[in-house]
Structure formats: structure tokens, C-alpha cells
Design a protein around this motif. Structure first.
Motif, PDB file in Angstrom:
ATOM      1  N   ILE A 295       0.842  -1.205   0.000  1.00 36.58           N
ATOM      2  CA  ILE A 295       0.000   0.000   0.000  1.00 36.58           C
ATOM      3  C   ILE A 295       0.873   1.250   0.000  1.00 36.58           C
ATOM      4  O   ILE A 295       0.623   2.205  -0.739  1.00 36.58           O
ATOM      5  N   ARG A 296       1.924   1.250   0.823  1.00 36.29           N
ATOM      6  CA  ARG A 296       2.808   2.417   0.897  1.00 36.29           C
ATOM      7  C   ARG A 296       3.488   2.694  -0.438  1.00 36.29           C
ATOM      8  O   ARG A 296       3.591   3.850  -0.886  1.00 36.29           O
ATOM      9  N   SER A 297       3.954   1.637  -1.102  1.00 37.47           N
ATOM     10  CA  SER A 297       4.621   1.817  -2.391  1.00 37.47           C
ATOM     11  C   SER A 297       3.665   2.391  -3.432  1.00 37.47           C
ATOM     12  O   SER A 297       4.038   3.259  -4.228  1.00 37.47           O
ATOM     13  N   THR A 298       2.431   1.914  -3.413  1.00 38.98           N
ATOM     14  CA  THR A 298       1.435   2.427  -4.368  1.00 38.98           C
ATOM     15  C   THR A 298       1.168   3.911  -4.134  1.00 38.98           C
ATOM     16  O   THR A 298       1.152   4.712  -5.076  1.00 38.98           O
ATOM     17  N   VAL A 299       0.990   4.290  -2.883  1.00 39.35           N
ATOM     18  CA  VAL A 299       0.731   5.694  -2.557  1.00 39.35           C
ATOM     19  C   VAL A 299       1.936   6.568  -2.889  1.00 39.35           C
ATOM     20  O   VAL A 299       1.808   7.631  -3.516  1.00 39.35           O
ATOM     21  N   ALA A 300       3.131   6.119  -2.473  1.00 38.17           N
ATOM     22  CA  ALA A 300       4.339   6.927  -2.675  1.00 38.17           C
ATOM     23  C   ALA A 300       4.644   7.111  -4.157  1.00 38.17           C
ATOM     24  O   ALA A 300       5.021   8.206  -4.589  1.00 38.17           O
ATOM     25  N   GLU A 301       4.477   6.053  -4.951  1.00 38.31           N
ATOM     26  CA  GLU A 301       4.772   6.167  -6.377  1.00 38.31           C
ATOM     27  C   GLU A 301       3.758   7.069  -7.079  1.00 38.31           C
ATOM     28  O   GLU A 301       4.110   7.860  -7.964  1.00 38.31           O
ATOM     29  N   HIS A 302       2.479   6.954  -6.684  1.00 39.75           N
ATOM     30  CA  HIS A 302       1.476   7.811  -7.311  1.00 39.75           C
ATOM     31  C   HIS A 302       1.714   9.276  -6.973  1.00 39.75           C
ATOM     32  O   HIS A 302       1.604  10.153  -7.843  1.00 39.75           O
ATOM     33  N   LEU A 303       2.060   9.564  -5.714  1.00 39.21           N
ATOM     34  CA  LEU A 303       2.347  10.936  -5.332  1.00 39.21           C
ATOM     35  C   LEU A 303       3.575  11.456  -6.078  1.00 39.21           C
ATOM     36  O   LEU A 303       3.627  12.632  -6.468  1.00 39.21           O
ATOM     37  N   TRP A 304       4.566  10.597  -6.280  1.00 36.24           N
ATOM     38  CA  TRP A 304       5.745  10.999  -7.041  1.00 36.24           C
ATOM     39  C   TRP A 304       5.342  11.383  -8.467  1.00 36.24           C
ATOM     40  O   TRP A 304       5.767  12.420  -8.991  1.00 36.24           O
ATOM     41  N   THR A 305       4.537  10.543  -9.112  1.00 37.70           N
ATOM     42  CA  THR A 305       4.086  10.832 -10.470  1.00 37.70           C
ATOM     43  C   THR A 305       3.300  12.131 -10.520  1.00 37.70           C
ATOM     44  O   THR A 305       3.495  12.970 -11.404  1.00 37.70           O
ATOM     45  N   LEU A 306       2.423  12.306  -9.539  1.00 39.34           N
ATOM     46  CA  LEU A 306       1.584  13.502  -9.507  1.00 39.34           C
ATOM     47  C   LEU A 306       2.417  14.761  -9.293  1.00 39.34           C
ATOM     48  O   LEU A 306       2.172  15.795  -9.923  1.00 39.34           O
ATOM     49  N   MET A 307       3.411  14.680  -8.429  1.00 46.35           N
ATOM     50  CA  MET A 307       4.217  15.855  -8.091  1.00 46.35           C
ATOM     51  C   MET A 307       5.265  16.147  -9.150  1.00 46.35           C
ATOM     52  O   MET A 307       5.405  17.291  -9.593  1.00 46.35           O
ATOM     53  N   VAL A 308       6.007  15.126  -9.562  1.00 43.73           N
ATOM     54  CA  VAL A 308       7.157  15.344 -10.437  1.00 43.73           C
ATOM     55  C   VAL A 308       6.745  15.480 -11.897  1.00 43.73           C
ATOM     56  O   VAL A 308       7.171  16.399 -12.594  1.00 43.73           O
ATOM     57  N   GLU A 309       5.912  14.563 -12.372  1.00 47.39           N
ATOM     58  CA  GLU A 309       5.582  14.545 -13.790  1.00 47.39           C
ATOM     59  C   GLU A 309       4.396  15.455 -14.137  1.00 47.39           C
ATOM     60  O   GLU A 309       4.464  16.232 -15.084  1.00 47.39           O
ATOM     61  N   GLU A 310       3.325  15.367 -13.369  1.00 50.95           N
ATOM     62  CA  GLU A 310       2.130  16.129 -13.724  1.00 50.95           C
ATOM     63  C   GLU A 310       2.164  17.566 -13.223  1.00 50.95           C
ATOM     64  O   GLU A 310       1.599  18.464 -13.857  1.00 50.95           O
ATOM     65  N   SER A 311       2.815  17.795 -12.073  1.00 51.04           N
ATOM     66  CA  SER A 311       2.821  19.153 -11.500  1.00 51.04           C
ATOM     67  C   SER A 311       4.165  19.855 -11.647  1.00 51.04           C
ATOM     68  O   SER A 311       4.334  20.944 -11.102  1.00 51.04           O
ATOM     69  N   ASP A 312       5.114  19.225 -12.341  1.00 51.53           N
ATOM     70  CA  ASP A 312       6.411  19.845 -12.641  1.00 51.53           C
ATOM     71  C   ASP A 312       7.107  20.329 -11.371  1.00 51.53           C
ATOM     72  O   ASP A 312       7.384  21.522 -11.197  1.00 51.53           O
ATOM     73  N   LEU A 313       7.398  19.398 -10.482  1.00 56.03           N
ATOM     74  CA  LEU A 313       8.053  19.757  -9.221  1.00 56.03           C
ATOM     75  C   LEU A 313       9.399  20.426  -9.456  1.00 56.03           C
ATOM     76  O   LEU A 313       9.743  21.392  -8.763  1.00 56.03           O
ATOM     77  N   LEU A 314      10.171  19.931 -10.422  1.00 55.74           N
ATOM     78  CA  LEU A 314      11.489  20.521 -10.666  1.00 55.74           C
ATOM     79  C   LEU A 314      11.350  21.979 -11.100  1.00 55.74           C
ATOM     80  O   LEU A 314      12.150  22.837 -10.698  1.00 55.74           O
ATOM     81  N   GLY A 315      10.332  22.264 -11.904  1.00 60.19           N
ATOM     82  CA  GLY A 315      10.095  23.650 -12.294  1.00 60.19           C
ATOM     83  C   GLY A 315       9.700  24.517 -11.117  1.00 60.19           C
ATOM     84  O   GLY A 315      10.115  25.681 -11.007  1.00 60.19           O
TER      85      GLY A 315
END
Length: 631
Positions: A295-315
Motif C-alpha cells: 500500500i505504501r509503495s502504491t501511494v508513494a509512487e502515485h504521489l511521485w508521479t503527480l508531483m514530479v511529472e504532472e505538477s512539474d516539481l522541478l520547475g
């Protein structure tokens, strides 16, 4: 029902344990779930509670030491009995009942919520098979309650715990969680971090020393005393992370199309797995932890995708660096020139509007015309008498003042200047108001260094305009002091921008690109921010105070030069002498601190700054003193 029993034995009956004048405390006869043998045992305990109630009633009648509810009374008031011996008797009786009250208190502490699991588990480890089997069955039933709470917490972000029995709670931990020594080095499954390393990252002792930088209160935390010993702290930390993430996602989700997707629509599957574990007669830590990890891996990976890829965290981090950490140096150079006249005096109600106009003008001058970015940025002025709501501007990412008592008016607008950034969903999970306030502290400090550096450069320009004119001894002292001040400030600026900001920011980007786990990103960012505060010496009071004194002396020197373009008169020479002595004293103090501290946590930072200032041993040869007449 244990809570009701303990309350009844303390003299407070209810619907399960009732009171009547003739028989005292008794278990209710209308409880179908109680076996007759259980009712018999409970009634035996009630007899003891009845005696306690009548003893305390007697004491209350004659001394008033113990107050009981009126319906306890079974005897008329005996107003004829009185005297100091009777009162002494009642006092002695009251003290003899203290062990009974303490025993009830100890039972309340021992047999409460998830602690029941620990008590049953310990007694199920005995050698008698009938006792062990019976307690294992009881433990399995108790685990059913725990699995229901886990399902609500981990799958829906709901903390169903009205009696405060679960090992996760809302609000910060009290006194901190104390894990067993053997837990400290166990891997948490977060980028190879151990439990000890996690606590070190989350432990901001230095920040606690600064009231303005008190760590933000966690929304949820562990109640370790409720955690059964057979569930490791590392597993509980993962459970806490999952529930808190789901809860934040559901509460702040502003995109209906993404709702419920944090578990990738696997809630039913995880619920079925929890139900399967619930049906097992014996608790299996391996199966339990494997499911929690999934469960933790699923949540953590989805949040990573949402933050880094969809919300452009690096930007977004680049924006934070450009504006909070002065990465756009040319922007702030122009802003300093435009805002200098309006921020050198105490702020007023219109100062905030004026500085934002200046900020927009500076952005246009350096060709920063991003219509999507600039509306998200807003300079704030926290002046005396300003309402806290107005100070925040009702903007996300701003923090209300932490002091509730009246504060002194800031001496200048620069001291009250702050930067607000409207954080977009879901980046609010990472850039909380408390995090942005810490960035604001760094922002004000960096801006003060940059402003003094600019003023010293302006003084150099004035010196160049007058270099063809005849100079005197006072002029030589004045320009020598400016050179020494510029030398120190320039090296401090280089240290902050290159050795601290650029170095730490590149490490942060590397750590973000090396993982697909959101919790690793959050820990890396927390580490980045704490390193900024520590390596810039904001948290090291002696160095920070010394640097601020030096910057103030430099500012006063620049004011003196700007107001006296010609040769200094007697009063100006006296002021210059004070500045020379003050700068010599503070530069000597700074040298002594930088060269004498041997604490391993900060020694490398101090050594790096000392290396910048003393790269050719000039500082050392001068005895650690700059700006004196003898140099």
C-alpha cells in the motif's frame, strides 16, 4: 466495557453498571452479550466498588474531602456526629483508600485501547496450551478491531478513534517517539533510510532554538505507547505515512477527475487483503508488513508521479530558487535600486502596494514577463498594527505571525519584507505554509547581504568619481574600510550562493531524479531546507548575530559616505572612527568563532567560509582583524 467498569469502581455508575441504595453497584441484567459466569465475576467486583462509594460518602459527609453525586447517598445527613477525632478518622480513612484509587489508575493506563493487544499477547506466550489457545482466540478478535481501523485509515484517510485507542493520532507527538535501540538501524523502505536516519532528518533541534522557526506541527503522529511490541515502529511509520497522504489528498483534492486515484483504484483489493489477514487465527508480521509495504509503495509512487511529472516539481523548485533564494540576482539588483527609497523608513499602510509596483517594474526591466508566474508572487510588509489576516492576504503559502503579543514596529521596510507564493495543488503537500516561512527567513537574510553588497559597490563608484581629487588621511581610512568591508561581504555572498545554495540545490535535484518515491522526495527537501538554514548560520546564533552586526556596520558606513560626498567634518570623522573600531571588533570575533569551533556538525561549514575569507592567509596575518588603521 472496561472503561465503564473502571468508572463504576471509581464511583461513577452508568447504564451498564447501575446503582441503587439497597444493593449498591450491580451489573445490568439487560445485557444479552454477558454470560452468567461473567455477570457473577463483575458483581463480585461491584461489591468492592460499593464499599468504596460508601466509604467516600461517609468521608464527604463529615469532612467534605470527596465529592460524590447526590444519587449515591443512602443515608440521611448525620449532623449530630462531629468533632476533631471524627475528622481525623475520616482523614486516615481517605488516605487508606489511596492505594485503591491508584490501582484503578494503573489499570486504566495498562488496559486501554491497543495496549490490550500487548497485554493479551504477553499472556498468550505462556506454556499452558489451553491458556495460550484461549488468549490467541481473544487476540484474534481484538485484531479485528485493529484491522477495521487500519482499513479506514490507510484506504480512506479516516481516523476512527473516538476513545484515543489507536496508535496513530491527530496532532504532534508529545515528547517525541522513543523507539527501541534495535529499531534504529532497520530499513524503512524509503530510499534505504534507516529509522535512525529518518528521525535525524525530522529532528530540527537547532530550529527549535529559534521561536520564529519552530517546526511545523505534524497533522498526525504516532502514539507509540499504544503500539503493540510485535508491530515494529518502522511499520507504524509506514502506516502513518499512508493514512496521512490519503487524508491530505482527499481533503485538498481540487480536481474531481483525480479523486480517489491515489491508490490507483486498488482500494477494494487492499481491503480484501486486510480482511484476509483479519481471518487468520494467528497474527503474521511478515504478511502484515508485506501488505503495508504494498500500500505504501502504491501511494508513494502515485504521489511521485503527480508531483514530479504532472505538477512539474522541478520547475516549481526552480521558481523557489529564483525568487526565495535570489537565483534571479539581476531582478533583485534592479528591485533594490527601485525600492531603496521606500523601504529605508518604517513601513506604512501603502508600503506593500508600492513595493509590489516596484517589483513588477523590476521584472519588466529584466524582461521577466511571465503572465502565469508573476500573479502567484506577492511581496508582503508586516508592519505594526497590521491585521494578521491582512498580513497573509488570504493567500495560500503565507503564514500568520506566530507571536500573539504586540511586537515592536520594524525600524525599516526591509526588516518587514517578505515574499508570498501561491502554491498550486497538489504541491501544497510539500510547500506548506511553515516551509514557505522558513524560505522567507532565508530570503530576508540573503536580500540583506545582497543589499549591503550593492551599497558598498555604490560607495566604490563614488570613490572612483573623486579619485582625481586630493585626499587626506581620513579619506584613506574611509576607503580602506570600504575595501575590507567589501572583501568580507563579497566572500560571504559567494559562500552563500555557491558553497551553500548551488551545492545543496544540485544535491536535491539529484536525489529527486534518483527515486520514484514521494516520501524520499519530502525527506530530501526537508534535508535541503534544514541544510540551508544551518549552513547559512541562521540557526547558529553567535555567527548569525556577528554577521548581522557586520552587515549593519557596513550599511551605516554606506549611509555616512552617501551623505558626505566631500571630506568628512569632525563629526563625520568621529562616526567613521566608531565604525572602524566596531568593524575591527566584529571581524575579529568572526575570525575567532570560525577558527575555534570544533563541533563536527558545523565545523565543515565554518571551515568553508573561513577558507573563502582567508584563502591567502591575509586574514590570519592581520590577526583576524579587518578595517583597523594599522592595515
Amino acid at each position: 466495557m472496561i472503561h465503564e467498569l473502571l468508572l463504576a469502581l471509581s464511583g461513577y455508575p452508568g447504564t451498564i453498571f447501575t446503582w441503587n441504595k439497597r444493593n449498591g453497584l450491580q451489573v445490568s441484567q439487560d445485557l444479552p452479550f454477558l454470560h452468567p459466569s461473567e455477570s457473577s465475576v463483575l458483581n463480585r467486583l461491584c461489591k468492592m466498588g460499593t464499599d468504596y462509594v460508601r466509604f467516600t460518602e461517609f468521608i464527604e459527609q463529615h469532612t467534605g474531602h470527596v465529592h460524590q453525586q447526590e444519587h449515591y447517598s443512602s443515608q440521611p445527613s448525620q449532623t449530630g456526629l462531629h468533632g476533631i477525632y471524627l475528622r481525623a478518622f475520616c482523614t486516615g480513612l481517605h488516605s487508606m483508600l489511596q492505594p485503591y484509587r491508584q490501582a484503578l489508575l494503573d489499570l486504566e493506563k495498562e488496559i486501554h485501547g491497543c495496549q490490550i493487544l500487548e497485554t493479551v499477547y504477553k499472556h498468550s506466550c505462556g506454556g499452558l496450551p489451553p491458556v495460550r489457545m484461549a488468549l490467541e482466540k481473544i487476540l484474534a478478535v481484538c485484531h479485528g478491531v485493529m484491522y477495521k481501523q487500519l482499513a479506514a485509515w490507510m484506504l480512506h484517510g479516516l481516523l476512527l478513534d473516538q476513545s484515543e485507542e489507536f496508535f496513530a493520532k491527530q496532532g504532534p507527538s508529545v515528547g517525541g517517539a522513543t523507539a527501541a535501540q534495535e529499531e534504529e538501524e532497520e530499513d524503512l523502505g524509503i530510499g534505504g533510510l534507516s529509522g535512525k536516519q529518518l528521525r535525524e532528518l525530522q529532528d530540527l533541534r537547532l530550529i527549535e532554538e529559534e521561536n520564529m522557526l519552530a517546526p511545523s506541527l505534524q497533522q498526525f503522529s504516532l502514539r507509540v505507547e499504544m503500539l503493540p511490541s510485535y508491530i515494529p515502529v518502522r511499520v507504524a511509520e509506514k502506516i502513518l505515512f499512508v493514512g496521512e497522504s490519503v487524508q491530505m489528498f482527499e481533503n485538498h483534492n481540487q480536481s474531481p477527475s483525480r479523486a480517489g486515484s491515489i491508490l490507483k483504484h486498488q482500494e477494494d483489493m487492499f481491503a480484501a487483503e486486510l480482511h484476509r489477514l483479519k481471518q487468520q487465527p494467528l497474527f503474521s508480521l511478515v504478511d502484515f508488513e508485506n501488505l503495508v509495504d504494498g500500500i505504501r509503495s502504491t501511494v508513494a509512487e502515485h504521489l511521485w508521479t503527480l508531483m514530479v511529472e504532472e505538477s512539474d516539481l522541478l520547475g516549481q523548485l526552480k521558481i523557489i530558487k529564483d525568487f526565495y533564494l535570489l537565483g534571479r540576482g539581476e531582478l533583485y539588483q534592479v528591485f533594490i535600486d527601485l525600492a531603496q527609497h521606500m523601504l529605508k523608513t518604517p513601513p506604512s499602510a501603502v508600503t506593500e502596494h508600492d513595493v509590489n509596483v516596484a517589483f513588477q517594474q523590476a521584472a519588466h526591466k529584466v524582461l521577466l514577463d511571465d503572465d502565469n508566474l508573476l500573479p502567484l508572487l506577492h511581496l508582503t510588509i508586516d508592519y505594526q498594527g497590521k491585521d494578521s489576516k491582512e498580513a497573509s492576504g488570504n493567500r495560500e503559502g503565507t503564514t500568520p505571525p506566530q507571536e500573539t503579543s504586540p511586537r515592536e514596529a520594524p525600524p525599516t521596510g526591509w526588516a518587514a519584507l517578505g515574499l508570498a507564493y501561491k502554491v498550486q495543488w497538489p504541491l501544497h503537500i510539500l510547500f506548506t505554509p511553515a516551509v514557505l516561512e522558513k524560505y522567507n527567513v532565508v530570503f530576508r537574510y540573503l536580500l540583506s547581504v545582497r543589499r549591503v553588497q550593492s551599497e558598498l559597490q555604490h560607495c566604490w563608484a563614488l570613490q572612483m568619481q573623486r579619485k582625481h581629487l586630493k585626499s587626506n588621511q581620513t579619506d584613506a581610512v574611509k576607503w580602506r574600510l570600504r575595501n575590507h568591508m567589501a572583501f568580507l561581504v563579497d566572500n560571504l555572498q559567494y559562500y552563500l550562493q555557491v558553497d551553500v545554495l548551488e551545492s545543496q540545490f544540485s544535491q536535491l535535484l539529484h536525489q529527486i531524479n534518483a527515486t520514484r518515491d514521494f516520501e524520499s522526495i519530502r525527506l530530501a527537501h526537508d534535508h535541503f531546507l534544514s541544510n540551508l538554514l544551518a549552513q547559512s548560520f541562521i540557526l547558529l546564533k553567535p555567527v548569525f548575530h556577528c554577521l548581522n552586526e557586520i552587515l549593519e556596520l557596513c550599511h551605516n558606513f554606506c549611509s555616512l559616505v552617501s551623505q558626505n560626498l566631500g571630506p568628512l567634518d569632525e563629526r563625520g570623522a568621529a562616526q567613521l572612527d566608531i565604525l572602524v573600531k566596531g568593524f575591527s571588533r566584529q571581524s575579529f570575533l568572526l575570525f575567532k568563532i570560525l577558527s575555534s569551533v570544533r563541533n563536527h556538525q558545523i565545523n565543515s561549514d565554518l571551515a568553508q567560509l573561513l577558507l573563502r575569507l582567508d584563502y591567502n592567509k591575509y586574514y590570519t596575518q592581520a590577526g583576524g582583524t579587518l578595517g583597523s588603521f594599522g592595515l
